[in-house]
Design a protein around this motif. Structure first.
Motif, PDB file in Angstrom:
ATOM      1  N   TYR A 177       7.203 -16.088 -49.588  1.00 20.27           N
ATOM      2  CA  TYR A 177       6.372 -17.227 -49.038  1.00 20.27           C
ATOM      3  C   TYR A 177       6.714 -18.344 -50.221  1.00 20.27           C
ATOM      4  O   TYR A 177       6.874 -19.422 -49.598  1.00 20.27           O
ATOM      5  CB  TYR A 177       4.910 -16.935 -49.298  1.00 20.27           C
ATOM      6  CG  TYR A 177       4.337 -16.240 -48.000  1.00 20.27           C
ATOM      7  CD1 TYR A 177       5.119 -15.397 -47.113  1.00 20.27           C
ATOM      8  CD2 TYR A 177       3.002 -16.012 -47.889  1.00 20.27           C
ATOM      9  CE1 TYR A 177       4.666 -14.649 -46.388  1.00 20.27           C
ATOM     10  CE2 TYR A 177       2.338 -15.400 -46.725  1.00 20.27           C
ATOM     11  CZ  TYR A 177       3.324 -14.660 -45.872  1.00 20.27           C
ATOM     12  OH  TYR A 177       2.671 -14.025 -44.944  1.00 20.27           O
ATOM     13  N   ARG A 222      16.273 -20.626 -44.797  1.00 20.28           N
ATOM     14  CA  ARG A 222      16.307 -19.072 -44.602  1.00 20.28           C
ATOM     15  C   ARG A 222      17.479 -18.540 -44.808  1.00 20.28           C
ATOM     16  O   ARG A 222      17.719 -17.571 -45.352  1.00 20.28           O
ATOM     17  CB  ARG A 222      15.538 -18.703 -43.445  1.00 20.28           C
ATOM     18  CG  ARG A 222      14.027 -18.943 -43.396  1.00 20.28           C
ATOM     19  CD  ARG A 222      13.455 -18.180 -42.210  1.00 20.28           C
ATOM     20  NE  ARG A 222      11.889 -18.823 -42.150  1.00 20.28           N
ATOM     21  CZ  ARG A 222      11.150 -18.328 -41.197  1.00 20.28           C
ATOM     22  NH1 ARG A 222      11.442 -17.284 -40.531  1.00 20.28           N
ATOM     23  NH2 ARG A 222       9.856 -18.785 -41.201  1.00 20.28           N
ATOM     24  N   GLN A 266      15.820 -16.765 -38.703  1.00 13.63           N
ATOM     25  CA  GLN A 266      15.090 -18.172 -38.554  1.00 13.63           C
ATOM     26  C   GLN A 266      13.962 -18.070 -37.804  1.00 13.63           C
ATOM     27  O   GLN A 266      13.164 -18.786 -38.040  1.00 13.63           O
ATOM     28  CB  GLN A 266      16.470 -19.136 -38.261  1.00 13.63           C
ATOM     29  CG  GLN A 266      16.020 -20.272 -38.176  1.00 13.63           C
ATOM     30  CD  GLN A 266      16.264 -20.801 -39.618  1.00 13.63           C
ATOM     31  OE1 GLN A 266      16.977 -20.228 -40.256  1.00 13.63           O
ATOM     32  NE2 GLN A 266      14.994 -21.560 -39.932  1.00 13.63           N
ATOM     33  N   GLY A 267      14.376 -17.416 -36.626  1.00 18.04           N
ATOM     34  CA  GLY A 267      13.156 -17.333 -35.625  1.00 18.04           C
ATOM     35  C   GLY A 267      11.882 -16.509 -36.077  1.00 18.04           C
ATOM     36  O   GLY A 267      10.946 -16.612 -35.110  1.00 18.04           O
ATOM     37  N   ASP A 292       8.521 -14.737 -37.224  1.00 19.03           N
ATOM     38  CA  ASP A 292       7.297 -15.289 -38.100  1.00 19.03           C
ATOM     39  C   ASP A 292       7.106 -14.248 -39.212  1.00 19.03           C
ATOM     40  O   ASP A 292       7.284 -13.010 -38.998  1.00 19.03           O
ATOM     41  CB  ASP A 292       6.082 -15.091 -36.928  1.00 19.03           C
ATOM     42  CG  ASP A 292       6.108 -16.266 -36.197  1.00 19.03           C
ATOM     43  OD1 ASP A 292       6.675 -17.172 -36.472  1.00 19.03           O
ATOM     44  OD2 ASP A 292       5.143 -16.374 -35.347  1.00 19.03           O
ATOM     45  N   LEU A 293       6.910 -14.723 -40.157  1.00 20.82           N
ATOM     46  CA  LEU A 293       6.971 -13.908 -41.497  1.00 20.82           C
ATOM     47  C   LEU A 293       5.176 -13.713 -41.645  1.00 20.82           C
ATOM     48  O   LEU A 293       4.423 -14.537 -41.927  1.00 20.82           O
ATOM     49  CB  LEU A 293       7.340 -14.599 -42.788  1.00 20.82           C
ATOM     50  CG  LEU A 293       8.720 -15.240 -42.682  1.00 20.82           C
ATOM     51  CD1 LEU A 293       9.047 -15.961 -43.966  1.00 20.82           C
ATOM     52  CD2 LEU A 293       9.660 -13.905 -42.338  1.00 20.82           C
ATOM     53  N   LYS A 294       4.995 -12.294 -41.515  1.00 23.01           N
ATOM     54  CA  LYS A 294       3.540 -12.002 -41.436  1.00 23.01           C
ATOM     55  C   LYS A 294       2.924 -12.131 -42.822  1.00 23.01           C
ATOM     56  O   LYS A 294       3.556 -11.808 -44.030  1.00 23.01           O
ATOM     57  CB  LYS A 294       3.519 -10.584 -41.094  1.00 23.01           C
ATOM     58  CG  LYS A 294       3.914 -10.400 -39.515  1.00 23.01           C
ATOM     59  CD  LYS A 294       2.916 -10.851 -38.634  1.00 23.01           C
ATOM     60  CE  LYS A 294       3.735 -11.249 -37.325  1.00 23.01           C
ATOM     61  NZ  LYS A 294       4.336 -10.457 -36.686  1.00 23.01           N
TER      62      LYS A 294
END
Ligand code: ADP
Ligand code: MG
Lengths: 350, 258, 328
Positions: free
Chosen positions: B87, B96, B253-254, B256-258
């Motif tokens: 993050y 990224r 890139q696509g 979603d980082l949880k």
């Protein structure tokens, strides 16, 4: 801490505080420790005893010796060809072990192993000759050894020894004197080849090959190598030739016996029994080089089936037979070998 | 665009992480131990012991560098996402893809470092046992380093979107398939079945041809190695890794980082 | 909407859908969130747990992709990278590489932010000192407590001296001293002209430092505006604590100002309208009382918040428009 006590002065019995452990408690503690130690020893003993009950069989001992198909394993080594080759090489050495001779079955096993070894890593040198030395117990074995030797010759065209061994096999087991002579001749032109090879070629070509030639071959081979295992193999061959010579001597004696007495011997012992014996004594049925400690108390026997004199040390006469029956058999081998070669060529495997 | 001033801090930090990781030392220690044990194993054979020592040495170097690459690689990206260390990193002005490339280069340098340590052990054992060392060995180990370029890229690629367990399965699977792809190709050509031949050709093209990096047999036996046997695999490895990293970048890139 | 003169953060109709699991139905987390943050203000993004604050912030940081709508920071779309040289981010419960020391990690972030060696050498120790980690600068982060990690998080967010700082629950899990220190940091940033965007579910944080707030509940903005705008003049109350107040005066004050009086003995607490504070204090001081404290009590923020959380959306929208209509 009690201030009125001077340091380093042992407490007298009366001075001991109440909470000091009693002798009984100490004894109990020791007993506990002793019990624990005993239990430990028991457990160890149990492990030892139980393990002794479990036979430490290797996979080979259990008859699970599995040799993979070289064409398959070649595809699945994932790049670890060399190490796998080494592994099967070590397995092959173990399979031969200390045994002085390898029977036809074991020979087949060793042949498969060396096939794997040399498929995975055809640039190995020694295993080809190793196969040649040990795969001698049946025509099938010898043929396998020769195939492997040819593979070795392909990958090491400058190595005279592979050709020499191939020639030896052709002469010694398959009685293909002309092919044998060709191989030895080819070997004699290679770097490092010993000077005696042309002489061998001449003797092979003159068709006077006999166990004398074999003996000459073997004696040269023993002298030509430092490898103790190989030497042992050749010496075993020489020992067999020695026994064969003795057996032939006894054959002569037997003939004389028949001429003299008009009847055949009942046992080999008959040769030196009765009045006017043919022989004063029998030659030793065991190789002279055999240490006394390893003697198997062998005797000369009259093999009823084959009607020939054999030493119980080998149980049969020397493989290189030169009588009519064996010659027919050898010719059969040769014919089969011819087919086998054609077969191999068709497969294009070597 | 990949800018080195963003990639480099990530890469060096990844190396630093490995240097401070005790597990890697254990693995390295073990690898060096195996190279040493080769001496004992080789004594089982009464001939050609030096060759066996080098065979085992090169094989264990291969095996352990693969192990280290996969072991570290599969958690490379996933761990950062899982522990949310990513993050703060991505809130800095790097993309990224730069992060991905940085992690990749860091792991590659780590694995190469370990390779160098194992090489030293290999050379030491060879010298001690009198086994011959030649340029062939350098070539074999160098090409192994290039194989690792591909393996690490594979691990990074899978780590960018799956869990470590799956990533290690995929990576090891492709490693195995990559060593078999030539045989698969040959099988397809021999089969005489049009569609199977076509499929196997595609598999051969798609999978990394890892056998191209394997010259250890030639090295140990002192057989000649052609220049093209060195240059082509290097180009191949670089191309393959770049392609993998680009694909990994697209996928990452696509995400979603949880 | 207000004039968009110098908005550093603009969010327009932001939508985020999550698929809770493979093959499951999509769940909408953000239902068209819009707000903007002006330069130099401290912006409070308030809502109960699970309202979507972190989700919004992650979308702003480019950590997740919005399913719809727009978000811009400093005029750049959030999917770009370079503008992040000018922003700092403190995530919720930050976690860092445990194998690095505090100094190493700050150096690492400083390098990523593009600071050259010289500036790093100056900035890193200075920041460590500033967030109170000077002593611990050579310890590995894996030995750090939550509060210390929070300080590291603040430091890394500020290491490149950004213009806009995004803080997700900066004060959660901290002791009172820690909270005060973070509050001071935020106020200092404001005094340096920085913009601060802050997520929180703790109202008192908002009341004391924020210039403007948005209240978000269940993925919808319920209210946005200046703190003062929340309140009617009449709603502004203050709590005054006086000691040594003669008892009879307390009764007088209660009658005169309609104040609610609590407390016994020497200390009493009165809640009065803000306009009447000075009058009350004068009376009290004349009567020989001592003033212990005067605290503004923004009753209506809490009221709005509770209302927003507890009532249905339609009711709230009506309420809000009624309120707007009232004001205009
Ligand atoms: N990765 C995710 N997948 C599915 N749902 C999520 C995910 N992340 C958050 N949510 C849901 O989104 C809602 C908002 O979460 P969040 O933004 O973290 O709330 P908060 O306002 O407390 O920060 C919560 O109900 C949460 O369950
Ligand atoms: Mg949150």
């Amino acid at each position: 801490m009690r201030n009125d006590l001077k340091p380093n002065q042992p407490l007298s019995e009366a001075q001991r505080p109440d909470d000091f452990r009693s002798r009984k408690a100490i004894r109990r503690a020791w007993r506990r420790r002793g019990l624990a130690g005993l239990a430990f020893c028991c457990a160890l003993a149990l492990v030892g005893v139980v393990q002794a009950q479990i036979p430490p069989l290797t996979r080979a001992d259990r008859g699970e010796a599995f040799v993979p198909d070289p064409s398959i394993i070649e595809r699945i080594t994932l790049g670890f060809d060399a190490v796998l080759s080494d592994y099967y090489w070590l397995v092959a050495i173990q399979a031969v072990g200390g045994s002085a001779a390898v029977d036809a079955n074991a020979g087949g096993h060793v042949g498969q192993l060396i096939d794997v070894v040399t498929t995975l890593n055809p640039w190995v040198g020694h295993p080809y000759r190793f196969a040649a030395v040990w795969l001698t117990e049946s025509e099938e074995n010898v043929r396998t050894a020769n195939r492997l030797l040819e593979r070795g010759i392909n990958h090491h065209p400058e190595e005279w020894r592979n050709r020499f061994y191939l020639g030896f096999n052709l002469f010694y087991y398959l009685m293909e004197y002309e092919s044998a002579a060709e191989q030895i001749q080819a070997a004699s032109g290679l770097p490092g080849a010993p000077a005696y090879l042309p002489r061998l070629v001449a003797r092979l070509r003159s068709e006077t090959a006999e166990i004398d030639v074999a003996e000459a071959f073997l004696i040269e081979l023993v002298q030509g190598t430092d490898d103790p295992v190989l030497q042992e193999g050749y010496r075993a061959g020489l020992d067999e030739i020695e026994i064969e010579r003795k057996a032939r001597f006894l054959d002569e004696a037997r003939k004389i016996y028949r001429d003299r007495r008009g009847q055949d011997i009942a046992t080999v012992e008959s040769l030196r029994e009765g009045p006017n014996p043919v022989l004063v004594g029998l030659p030793s049925p065991e190789p002279d080089s055999l240490p006394v400690a390893l003697s198997r108390q062998s005797r000369w026997l009259l093999d009823d089936e084959q009607d020939e004199i054999v030493s119980s040390f080998y149980g049969s006469r020397y493989r290189l037979h030169f009588d009519a029956v064996s010659r027919a058999k050898a010719n059969g081998w040769a014919a089969a070998r011819q087919e086998g070669t054609l077969h191999a060529e068709e497969r294009g495997s070597l | 665009m990949i800018r080195m001033r963003h990639v480099w801090p990530i890469a060096t930090n990844t190396v630093r992480e490995a240097i401070r990781n005790k597990v890697l030392y254990a693995l390295l220690f073990f690898a060096v131990g195996v190279i040493g044990v080769a001496v004992v194993i080789a004594s089982l054979s009464y001939v050609e012991g030096q060759r066996i020592i080098q065979d085992i040495g090169l094989a264990s170097i291969r095996l352990f560098s693969l192990g280290i690459a996969v072991f570290v690689g599969v958690g490379l990206i996933h761990g950062e996402v899982e522990r949310r260390t990513i993050y703060t990193i991505l809130s800095k002005p790097l993309s990224r893809s730069e992060f991905l490339v940085g992690k990749y280069l860091g792991l590659l340098m780590t694995v190469w470092l370990q390779l160098a340590c194992m090489m030293i052990a290999f050379v030491a054992v060879s010298l001690a046992t009198g086994a011959p060392l030649s340029g062939g060995h350098v070539a074999a180990l160098g090409l192994l380093g290039m194989e690792l370029v591909v393996i690490v890229a594979l691990a990074t690629f899978f780590s960018a979107f799956t869990s470590p367990l799956l990533a290690s399965l995929f990576t090891l699977g492709i490693w195995g398939a990559g060593h078999l792809s030539r045989d698969l190709y040959a099988l397809g050509q021999q089969s005489g079945n049009e569609s199977f031949a076509g499929a196997s050709t595609w598999m051969y093209r798609l999978l990394p041809d890892l056998e191209a990096f394997n010259v250890s047999v030639q090295a140990v036996h002192g057989l000649p190695i052609a220049t093209s046997e060195l240059t082509l695999p290097i180009l191949y490895a670089v191309g393959y890794a770049v392609a993998l990293l680009i694909a990994a970048g697209w996928i990452f890139q696509g995400r979603d980082l949880k | 909407m207000r004039e968009n003169g110098d908005a550093v953060v603009e969010v327009l109709d932001l939508i985020k859908d999550y698929r809770p699991g493979f093959g499951l139905r999509r769940k909408r987390i953000l239902h068209g969130v819009s707000f903007s943050v002006q330069r130099g203000e401290i912006y409070g993004f308030v809502g109960p747990n699970g309202a979507g604050k972190t989700t919004t912030l992650k979308a702003l940081m480019g950590l997740i992709q919005a399913s719809g709508g727009q978000a811009r920071i400093l005029g750049c779309d959030v999917s770009e990278n370079d503008f992040r040289e000018h922003i700092g981010f403190l995530p919720e419960n930050p976690y860092f590489y445990g194998y690095l020391t505090a100094r190493e990690i700050l150096d690492f972030y400083a390098r990523l932010s593009g600071l050259d060696g010289q500036r790093r050498c100056r900035r890193v120790p200075e920041l460590l000192e500033w967030v109170g980690l000077g002593e611990a600068s050579e310890s590995r982060l894996r030995t750090f407590s939550k509060g210390m990690l929070q300080r590291v998080g603040i430091a890394q967010a500020l290491v490149h001296d950004p213009e806009v700082v995004f803080l997700d629950e900066p004060m959660s899990g901290l002791d009172p001293i820690g909270r005060k220190e973070i509050r001071d940091v935020i106020l200092r940033l404001k005094s340096e002209g920085k913009t601060v965007f802050m997520n929180t579910h703790i109202l008192s944080d908002v009341e004391t430092i924020c210039d403007r707030v948005a209240i978000i509940v269940e993925g919808r903005i319920r209210y946005e505006g200046r703190i003062e705008d929340f309140l009617h003049e009449d709603d502004l109350m203050s709590d005054v604590v006086l000691s040594y107040l003669p008892p009879e005066l307390g009764e007088i004050l209660e009658a005169k100002f309609g104040a609610r009086v609590r407390g016994v003995g020497g200390r009493i607490e009165l809640r009065v309208r803000e306009k009447q504070v000075s009058q009350l204090l004068r009376l009290g001081l004349e009567a020989g009382a001592e003033v212990v404290s005067v605290t503004p009590h923004r009753v209506s923020l809490e009221k709005i918040f509770l209302e927003a959380v507890s009532t249905s959306s339609s009711h709230l929208i009506r309420n809000e428009s009624a309120r707007k209509g009232e004001r205009s």
